[in-house]
Design a protein around this motif. Structure first.
Motif, PDB file in Angstrom:
ATOM      1  N   ALA A   4     -22.602  73.106 -13.337  1.00  0.00           N
ATOM      2  CA  ALA A   4     -22.228  74.375 -12.719  1.00  0.00           C
ATOM      3  C   ALA A   4     -21.532  74.174 -11.387  1.00  0.00           C
ATOM      4  O   ALA A   4     -20.532  74.812 -11.090  1.00  0.00           O
ATOM      5  N   VAL A   5     -22.057  73.252 -10.546  1.00  0.00           N
ATOM      6  CA  VAL A   5     -21.449  73.043  -9.239  1.00  0.00           C
ATOM      7  C   VAL A   5     -20.096  72.379  -9.379  1.00  0.00           C
ATOM      8  O   VAL A   5     -19.123  72.773  -8.768  1.00  0.00           O
ATOM      9  N   ALA A   6     -20.018  71.362 -10.220  1.00  0.00           N
ATOM     10  CA  ALA A   6     -18.758  70.647 -10.382  1.00  0.00           C
ATOM     11  C   ALA A   6     -17.679  71.556 -10.941  1.00  0.00           C
ATOM     12  O   ALA A   6     -16.497  71.381 -10.667  1.00  0.00           O
ATOM     13  N   ALA A   7     -18.060  72.539 -11.763  1.00  0.00           N
ATOM     14  CA  ALA A   7     -17.078  73.396 -12.397  1.00  0.00           C
ATOM     15  C   ALA A   7     -16.641  74.540 -11.507  1.00  0.00           C
ATOM     16  O   ALA A   7     -15.679  75.230 -11.799  1.00  0.00           O
ATOM     17  N   ALA A   8     -17.350  74.762 -10.388  1.00  0.00           N
ATOM     18  CA  ALA A   8     -17.005  75.878  -9.524  1.00  0.00           C
ATOM     19  C   ALA A   8     -15.629  75.664  -8.918  1.00  0.00           C
ATOM     20  O   ALA A   8     -15.309  74.587  -8.439  1.00  0.00           O
ATOM     21  N   PRO A   9     -14.765  76.700  -8.947  1.00  0.00           N
ATOM     22  CA  PRO A   9     -13.417  76.551  -8.387  1.00  0.00           C
ATOM     23  C   PRO A   9     -13.456  76.459  -6.879  1.00  0.00           C
ATOM     24  O   PRO A   9     -14.355  76.979  -6.227  1.00  0.00           O
ATOM     25  N   ARG A  67     -14.135  68.503  -2.627  1.00  0.00           N
ATOM     26  CA  ARG A  67     -14.261  67.046  -2.642  1.00  0.00           C
ATOM     27  C   ARG A  67     -13.751  66.473  -3.961  1.00  0.00           C
ATOM     28  O   ARG A  67     -13.069  65.443  -3.988  1.00  0.00           O
ATOM     29  N   GLN A  68     -14.074  67.139  -5.057  1.00  0.00           N
ATOM     30  CA  GLN A  68     -13.606  66.673  -6.356  1.00  0.00           C
ATOM     31  C   GLN A  68     -12.097  66.811  -6.482  1.00  0.00           C
ATOM     32  O   GLN A  68     -11.404  65.915  -6.964  1.00  0.00           O
TER      33      GLN A  68
END
Length: 251
Positions: free
Chosen positions: A46-51, A90-91
């Motif tokens: 969920a966090v990684a996919a957040a725009p 960051r990603q």
């Protein structure tokens, strides 16, 4: 070869948006904080996919100056947003960088550009040397930001109570030689010594004169000058006041 350093707006409304780090803290408390290299607890991806939060990035020197001025106002009024620190940002930055301003500042631990301008990851490209002294490594680093990344604003950022400038002035007055590597710095700064002043006033005036000297040296570099002449780059001088935390232009 370049326009006089423009006035940096001093009074831009601060944005009181809740800092991104608080969102990350809330995520940690709900079991969705990122752990280690891409691992999450509780909410999967969920966090990684957040725009990434929508944030209009400056694309011109004037826009960059306004953003830096607004960030400095947030800093000195204790209303920092700490932008561009989220997991999504960051990603996204692993794919590349697009900083909007290039800062040549002093190594002084009290003047970190990302903090005094309230900017985050990927926003500023910074090069720091004592007294903003230029050598080939510094010049090459600045040229990389301008020529390879197309950064439209290069700011020479000096500051109140600069130790490198004071050491230069005091050595000049006493005739003493400084340790070898520090003497190199003094040799670069000494042409800026303001001999119309005395004591602390001479040190303070030399700080401004050194900012102007470094700026003029950068403006005279052929590669940078070509960008200035084409309108793709603006080189400005600025000064940070330790006593007020204000950044203002030095023309």
């Amino acid at each position: 070869m370049s326009d006089p350093a423009p006035h940096i707006p001093a009074d831009i409304r601060a944005d009181a948006t809740t800092p991104a780090r608080r969102s990350l803290l809330r995520a940690a408390l709900t079991g969705t904080a990122v752990l280690g290299a891409g691992l999450t607890v509780g909410a999967g991806s969920a966090v990684a996919a957040a725009p990434a939060a929508a944030r209009k990035r400056p694309t011109t020197a004037e826009e960059a100056l306004r953003e830096l001025s607004a960030g400095n106002r947030r800093w000195r009024t204790f209303r920092e947003k700490h932008p561009d620190e989220s997991p999504a940002v960051r990603q996204a930055l692993t794919a590349g960088q697009h900083p909007f301003a290039l800062l040549l500042g002093c190594i002084d631990s009290r003047v970190p550009p990302e903090l005094v301008f309230d900017q985050g990851l990927g926003d500023l490209m910074t090069v720091r040397s004592a007294g903003q002294v230029i050598d080939e490594a510094v010049l090459g680093s600045l040229a990389y930001g301008v020529l390879e990344l197309g950064i439209p604003l290069l700011m020479v950022l000096g500051h109140q109570s600069c130790g490198a400038v004071r050491a230069t002035v005091e050595a000049d007055e006493s005739g003493a030689r400084l340790p070898r590597h520090i003497q190199y710095l003094a040799d670069q700064i000494s042409p800026a010594i303001d001999r119309t002043e005395e004591g602390d006033a001479r040190v303070d005036a030399t700080i401004d004169a050194n900012i102007r000297l470094v700026r003029s040296r950068l403006a005279a570099d052929p590669d940078l000058a070509a960008k200035v002449d084409s309108g793709a780059l603006k080189i400005v001088g600025a000064r940070y006041e330790l006593s007020t935390q204000l950044v203002h232009g030095v023309s």
